[in-house]
Design a protein around this motif. Sequence first.
Motif, PDB file in Angstrom:
ATOM      1  N   PHE A  41       0.849  -1.195   0.000  1.00 46.23           N
ATOM      2  CA  PHE A  41       0.000   0.000   0.000  1.00 46.23           C
ATOM      3  C   PHE A  41       0.882   1.242   0.000  1.00 46.23           C
ATOM      4  O   PHE A  41       1.862   1.324   0.749  1.00 46.23           O
ATOM      5  CB  PHE A  41      -0.902   0.027   1.235  1.00 46.23           C
TER       6      PHE A  41
ATOM      7  N   LYS B  23      -0.706   6.008  -5.860  1.00 45.06           N
ATOM      8  CA  LYS B  23      -1.131   5.651  -4.510  1.00 45.06           C
ATOM      9  C   LYS B  23      -2.170   4.534  -4.558  1.00 45.06           C
ATOM     10  O   LYS B  23      -2.848   4.317  -5.566  1.00 45.06           O
ATOM     11  CB  LYS B  23      -1.706   6.866  -3.788  1.00 45.06           C
ATOM     12  N   GLY B  24      -2.292   3.843  -3.421  1.00 44.81           N
ATOM     13  CA  GLY B  24      -3.299   2.797  -3.310  1.00 44.81           C
ATOM     14  C   GLY B  24      -2.682   1.440  -3.046  1.00 44.81           C
ATOM     15  O   GLY B  24      -1.488   1.302  -2.761  1.00 44.81           O
ATOM     16  N   ARG B  25      -3.519   0.432  -3.143  1.00 47.29           N
ATOM     17  CA  ARG B  25      -3.128  -0.949  -2.855  1.00 47.29           C
ATOM     18  C   ARG B  25      -2.849  -1.677  -4.163  1.00 47.29           C
ATOM     19  O   ARG B  25      -3.690  -1.705  -5.059  1.00 47.29           O
ATOM     20  CB  ARG B  25      -4.257  -1.636  -2.082  1.00 47.29           C
TER      21      ARG B  25
END
Length: 284
Positions: A214, A243-245
């Motif tokens: 993440f 950004k993010g998973r």
Amino acid sequence: QNPRNYFPTHLSDMWQYVTSDGYYENWTIVKNSIDSVGNEYVDFKIAWIGYKGSYIESYLIDTLDQVWLINEDDFKNNRALYYKLRAKFGEWYLCGNYNGYNNDKPFYAYVYDTTETSKTYMFYESSAADGNPDSSIYSGSLFTLRAGIGKYSEIGEFYTSYLNGAIIDSIQYGTIYYDTTAIDEHKVKLIPTRPEIIKTYPNPFNTQVKIEYFLPNSGRLKIEIYNILGQKVTTLFNGYACKGREKIIWDGTLFSQQPAPSGLYFVQLYFNGVKIIKHILLRK
């Protein structure tokens, strides 16, 4: 580290968790006792802020520092071996067998990661007759225990909880909310504020390992694999990432495209000056 430090059991100890569905869940020790051979019995009262009702979970900590849940209807004989507090990285063991409605499936635990002050256990079902995590894992949840604190987090596919605060042996850690007004004023967000390697699976692995991570924002990311001697053996990613998973796969090959030998390796994630390291174990 004394294994028992990972599971404090003082009467009136309390832990407050904030869950992925927005609830604040309190676990309080309301009863503990020790029998003539040294086994300890502990009852936790579990309740939610703003909601009526509660229930009891009962645990047995035996003289081998094994933590058993002993009133669990989902398992045969109403018990399951949750934590082997003495277990080392890479060990796995049978927790118990699900009741008949779930086809008597065996359920296992695997010591997924360790540091000097924490242990992370993966609970899973396996296609292997002996539960060997080298084989495919059908489902897995990660529970992290921290020395002196106890359970810190639970990360599953559909449910997540993190420790908000605790009172252990009369000492308070973090923040504890006692009513919904305080929660509304100081709402805790579960979105991490720093990069994380969420999980690596399967681990140990035989042919390839998935690395799920993440990023709290977009930026320059580097993911590398090192061997036990501290030598970099390959780079999986080096560039700009959103950004993010996300997840990335290591197929077990080196810079030379030759297969890596069996052994312990380390995933190193670098992002905005932060370095995160996780163990992975290659078995052939």
